[in-house]
Design a protein around this motif. Structure first.
Motif, PDB file in Angstrom:
ATOM      1  N   LYS A  64     -28.029  27.605  38.318  1.00  0.00           N
ATOM      2  CA  LYS A  64     -26.829  27.422  38.892  1.00  0.00           C
ATOM      3  C   LYS A  64     -26.087  27.799  40.166  1.00  0.00           C
ATOM      4  CE  LYS A  64     -25.560  26.298  34.308  1.00  0.00           C
ATOM      5  NZ  LYS A  64     -26.933  26.311  33.538  1.00  0.00           N
ATOM      6  N   ARG A  65     -25.089  27.428  41.280  1.00  0.00           N
ATOM      7  CA  ARG A  65     -24.887  27.846  42.003  1.00  0.00           C
ATOM      8  C   ARG A  65     -24.317  29.379  41.742  1.00  0.00           C
ATOM      9  NH1 ARG A  65     -23.209  25.765  46.746  1.00  0.00           N
ATOM     10  NH2 ARG A  65     -23.202  23.722  45.370  1.00  0.00           N
ATOM     11  N   GLY A  66     -24.269  30.226  42.503  1.00  0.00           N
ATOM     12  CA  GLY A  66     -24.230  31.481  42.619  1.00  0.00           C
ATOM     13  C   GLY A  66     -25.144  32.313  41.111  1.00  0.00           C
ATOM     14  N   ASP A  67     -26.456  31.772  40.641  1.00  0.00           N
ATOM     15  CA  ASP A  67     -27.207  32.536  40.181  1.00  0.00           C
ATOM     16  C   ASP A  67     -28.257  33.267  41.132  1.00  0.00           C
ATOM     17  OD1 ASP A  67     -26.623  31.505  37.478  1.00  0.00           O
ATOM     18  OD2 ASP A  67     -28.178  29.921  37.623  1.00  0.00           O
ATOM     19  N   SER A  68     -28.809  34.468  40.702  1.00  0.00           N
ATOM     20  CA  SER A  68     -30.064  35.175  40.911  1.00  0.00           C
ATOM     21  C   SER A  68     -30.676  35.099  39.840  1.00  0.00           C
ATOM     22  CB  SER A  68     -29.345  36.101  41.397  1.00  0.00           C
ATOM     23  OG  SER A  68     -29.044  37.061  40.498  1.00  0.00           O
ATOM     24  N   LEU A  69     -32.380  35.432  40.475  1.00  0.00           N
ATOM     25  CA  LEU A  69     -33.200  36.024  39.482  1.00  0.00           C
ATOM     26  C   LEU A  69     -33.042  36.791  38.298  1.00  0.00           C
ATOM     27  CD1 LEU A  69     -36.253  34.133  39.156  1.00  0.00           C
ATOM     28  CD2 LEU A  69     -37.053  36.051  39.604  1.00  0.00           C
ATOM     29  N   SER A  70     -32.159  38.054  39.061  1.00  0.00           N
ATOM     30  CA  SER A  70     -31.898  39.417  38.090  1.00  0.00           C
ATOM     31  C   SER A  70     -31.064  38.611  37.324  1.00  0.00           C
ATOM     32  CB  SER A  70     -31.596  39.697  38.833  1.00  0.00           C
ATOM     33  OG  SER A  70     -30.776  40.113  40.021  1.00  0.00           O
ATOM     34  N   LYS A  71     -29.933  37.950  37.538  1.00  0.00           N
ATOM     35  CA  LYS A  71     -29.106  37.391  36.396  1.00  0.00           C
ATOM     36  C   LYS A  71     -29.367  36.404  35.810  1.00  0.00           C
ATOM     37  CE  LYS A  71     -24.723  37.572  39.438  1.00  0.00           C
ATOM     38  NZ  LYS A  71     -23.782  36.710  40.604  1.00  0.00           N
ATOM     39  N   SER A  93     -36.232  36.173  45.524  1.00  0.00           N
ATOM     40  CA  SER A  93     -34.802  35.391  45.270  1.00  0.00           C
ATOM     41  C   SER A  93     -34.566  34.477  46.372  1.00  0.00           C
ATOM     42  CB  SER A  93     -34.487  36.703  47.390  1.00  0.00           C
ATOM     43  OG  SER A  93     -34.206  37.744  46.553  1.00  0.00           O
ATOM     44  N   ASP A  94     -35.503  33.770  46.928  1.00  0.00           N
ATOM     45  CA  ASP A  94     -35.574  31.934  47.371  1.00  0.00           C
ATOM     46  C   ASP A  94     -35.768  30.845  46.191  1.00  0.00           C
ATOM     47  OD1 ASP A  94     -35.525  30.070  48.982  1.00  0.00           O
ATOM     48  OD2 ASP A  94     -37.119  30.011  49.483  1.00  0.00           O
ATOM     49  N   ILE A  95     -34.582  31.221  45.457  1.00  0.00           N
ATOM     50  CA  ILE A  95     -34.185  29.872  44.452  1.00  0.00           C
ATOM     51  C   ILE A  95     -33.177  28.994  44.842  1.00  0.00           C
ATOM     52  CG2 ILE A  95     -34.879  30.949  42.648  1.00  0.00           C
ATOM     53  CD1 ILE A  95     -32.355  32.265  41.843  1.00  0.00           C
ATOM     54  N   LYS A  96     -32.916  27.972  44.449  1.00  0.00           N
ATOM     55  CA  LYS A  96     -32.088  26.777  44.732  1.00  0.00           C
ATOM     56  C   LYS A  96     -31.297  26.281  43.507  1.00  0.00           C
ATOM     57  CE  LYS A  96     -34.847  25.738  48.185  1.00  0.00           C
ATOM     58  NZ  LYS A  96     -35.900  26.698  48.831  1.00  0.00           N
ATOM     59  N   VAL A  97     -30.047  25.987  43.640  1.00  0.00           N
ATOM     60  CA  VAL A  97     -29.819  25.056  42.727  1.00  0.00           C
ATOM     61  C   VAL A  97     -30.299  23.918  42.611  1.00  0.00           C
ATOM     62  CG1 VAL A  97     -27.737  24.017  42.657  1.00  0.00           C
ATOM     63  CG2 VAL A  97     -27.475  26.231  44.380  1.00  0.00           C
ATOM     64  N   ASP A  98     -30.091  23.275  40.807  1.00  0.00           N
ATOM     65  CA  ASP A  98     -30.443  22.542  40.650  1.00  0.00           C
ATOM     66  C   ASP A  98     -32.367  22.497  40.357  1.00  0.00           C
ATOM     67  OD1 ASP A  98     -28.704  21.570  39.770  1.00  0.00           O
ATOM     68  OD2 ASP A  98     -28.662  20.504  42.047  1.00  0.00           O
ATOM     69  N   GLN A  99     -33.104  23.660  41.046  1.00  0.00           N
ATOM     70  CA  GLN A  99     -34.408  24.277  40.760  1.00  0.00           C
ATOM     71  C   GLN A  99     -34.157  24.430  39.239  1.00  0.00           C
ATOM     72  OE1 GLN A  99     -35.676  27.566  43.302  1.00  0.00           O
ATOM     73  NE2 GLN A  99     -37.679  27.685  41.491  1.00  0.00           N
ATOM     74  N   ILE A 230     -30.543  49.712  26.189  1.00  0.00           N
ATOM     75  CA  ILE A 230     -30.434  48.395  26.361  1.00  0.00           C
ATOM     76  C   ILE A 230     -30.889  47.989  27.291  1.00  0.00           C
ATOM     77  CG2 ILE A 230     -29.647  47.864  23.799  1.00  0.00           C
ATOM     78  CD1 ILE A 230     -28.408  45.308  25.206  1.00  0.00           C
ATOM     79  N   TYR A 231     -30.083  48.383  28.704  1.00  0.00           N
ATOM     80  CA  TYR A 231     -31.055  48.061  29.717  1.00  0.00           C
ATOM     81  C   TYR A 231     -30.743  48.478  30.545  1.00  0.00           C
ATOM     82  CZ  TYR A 231     -32.314  44.129  33.187  1.00  0.00           C
ATOM     83  OH  TYR A 231     -32.798  43.224  34.011  1.00  0.00           O
ATOM     84  N   GLU A 232     -31.019  49.259  32.012  1.00  0.00           N
ATOM     85  CA  GLU A 232     -30.970  50.137  33.152  1.00  0.00           C
ATOM     86  C   GLU A 232     -32.033  49.422  34.212  1.00  0.00           C
ATOM     87  OE1 GLU A 232     -31.655  52.998  35.848  1.00  0.00           O
ATOM     88  OE2 GLU A 232     -33.265  53.021  34.024  1.00  0.00           O
ATOM     89  N   VAL A 233     -31.649  49.026  35.013  1.00  0.00           N
ATOM     90  CA  VAL A 233     -31.939  48.422  36.110  1.00  0.00           C
ATOM     91  C   VAL A 233     -31.530  49.354  37.524  1.00  0.00           C
ATOM     92  CG1 VAL A 233     -31.283  46.261  36.169  1.00  0.00           C
ATOM     93  CG2 VAL A 233     -33.128  47.042  36.618  1.00  0.00           C
ATOM     94  N   GLY A 234     -32.259  49.178  38.340  1.00  0.00           N
ATOM     95  CA  GLY A 234     -31.205  50.095  40.100  1.00  0.00           C
ATOM     96  C   GLY A 234     -31.088  49.353  40.944  1.00  0.00           C
ATOM     97  N   ALA A 235     -31.403  47.523  41.000  1.00  0.00           N
ATOM     98  CA  ALA A 235     -31.527  46.711  41.883  1.00  0.00           C
ATOM     99  C   ALA A 235     -30.976  45.185  41.176  1.00  0.00           C
ATOM    100  CB  ALA A 235     -31.997  46.546  43.297  1.00  0.00           C
ATOM    101  N   VAL A 236     -30.453  44.464  41.104  1.00  0.00           N
ATOM    102  CA  VAL A 236     -29.724  43.265  40.640  1.00  0.00           C
ATOM    103  C   VAL A 236     -29.088  43.044  41.210  1.00  0.00           C
ATOM    104  CG1 VAL A 236     -29.126  42.072  38.413  1.00  0.00           C
ATOM    105  CG2 VAL A 236     -30.296  44.329  38.379  1.00  0.00           C
ATOM    106  N   ARG A 237     -29.488  41.236  41.585  1.00  0.00           N
ATOM    107  CA  ARG A 237     -28.657  40.983  42.901  1.00  0.00           C
ATOM    108  C   ARG A 237     -26.873  40.441  42.736  1.00  0.00           C
ATOM    109  NH1 ARG A 237     -30.883  35.198  45.868  1.00  0.00           N
ATOM    110  NH2 ARG A 237     -29.236  35.843  47.326  1.00  0.00           N
ATOM    111  N   GLY A 238     -26.054  41.182  42.638  1.00  0.00           N
ATOM    112  CA  GLY A 238     -24.871  40.393  42.904  1.00  0.00           C
ATOM    113  C   GLY A 238     -24.006  41.811  41.740  1.00  0.00           C
TER     114      GLY A 238
END
Length: 308
Positions: A64-71, A93-99, A230-238
């Motif tokens: 969906k719009r605004g999504d990233s793989l990390s989200k 980082s290259d994912i598209k809407v409706d993919q 339960i979750y700790e990460v150094g770089a999540v897009r957004g």
């Protein structure tokens, strides 16, 4: 002269008799009637159809719009590296809407069919692939990927387990419900603010699933209630550097855009314990993006945090 005529008549008579004899003797070849042989064409199952059916039960997600793989990985409770492998992503980082992204491995529900040839008298039908969700061979309580719907379902099942016993009497089944065991209800949580500062933006789901609090670079961020990381990460897009902590009553708290995370996944924290420092990771300004979710559903943190 008379003798020649007599010879001619004799020859003519012999010719007539010879022709009559030939026509009276049947000379037809015997006809043998053979029953029609029925042949059965080899019956083979369509491999393409089976592949499509197996593929249809593979879990997926539509970008969906605004999504990233990390989200997406965070929302579904998946490992981002698994998503990359399952979808053969050269550039995460290259994912598209409706993919359409696969959210599970391939091959888990494939059905192998051996073609049957010849007139074997066996009826061949196309078999649907076994759905592991409805045909389980392992005990219940299997792991599920994190999602808001799964959390809500688990919460309902935890609080609504009913047990019944049945007895047979006079050819009739009498069902007697068994009283549910009393369950201890977790006390209400006394929340504290995660940091000091002005509220820059308020809750507005789905645009903003939490609140943003301004402050200074390196400012203390504390756990709003006792819980477990339960979750700790150094770089999540957004979100940048982020933490997720689970609390009682199916609550989660999210802390994002941190400069530094001071706790690790699996660590238990107490209310008010310093867990991170405020920063501007993946943000244009220094701030803390803070969320509270119950059973996966975002709720307004200002309705839970104490007035100040």
């Amino acid at each position: 002269m008379k003798q020649s005529r007599f010879v001619y008549k004799v020859l003519t008579l012999m010719s007539v008799l010879f022709v009559a004899a030939c026509s009276s003797v049947p000379n037809q070849a015997p006809v043998i009637e053979r029953s029609k042989e029925t042949t059965t064409e080899p019956v083979t199952a369509s491999q393409n159809s089976v592949a499509k059916q197996a593929e249809s039960v593979r879990p997926s997600y539509v970008v969906k719009r605004g999504d990233s793989l990390s989200k997406i990985a965070l929302a579904l409770g998946l490992n981002m590296n698994d998503l990359i492998v399952w979808n053969n992503l050269a550039n995460p980082s290259d994912i598209k809407v409706d993919q359409v992204l696969w959210t599970g491995p391939a091959g888990g529900s494939e059905v192998k069919i051996t073609p049957i040839t010849g007139n074997s008298g066996i009826e061949v039908r196309n078999l649907n692939p076994i759905n592991p969700a409805t045909h389980k061979t392992a005990p219940k309580g299997d792991k599920r990927p994190y999602s808001e719907s799964n959390l809500a379902e688990l919460q309902k099942s935890d609080g609504a387990i009913s047990v019944a016993s049945s007895t047979v009497k006079n050819d009739a089944v009498v069902v007697k419900p068994v009283e549910k065991p009393t369950q201890e209800v977790a006390p209400e949580i006394a929340w504290v603010w995660p940091t000091n500062g002005k509220v820059l933006s308020t809750f507005d789901d789905p645009k903003n699933k939490g609140i943003d609090i301004g402050g200074k670079l390196g400012q203390d961020i504390v756990a709003v209630a006792p819980g477990k990381v339960i979750y700790e990460v150094g770089a999540v897009r957004g979100y940048g550097n982020m933490l997720v902590i689970t609390h009682a009553n199916n609550y989660l708290s999210v802390y994002a855009h941190n400069k530094t995370n001071l706790v690790k996944k699996g660590q238990t924290v107490s209310k008010g314990q310093k867990i991170a420092e405020m920063g501007n990771s993946d943000s244009e300004t220094v701030k803390l993006h803070f969320e509270i979710r119950q059973s996966g559903k975002p709720i307004d943190p200002l309705k839970l945090l104490p007035n100040r």
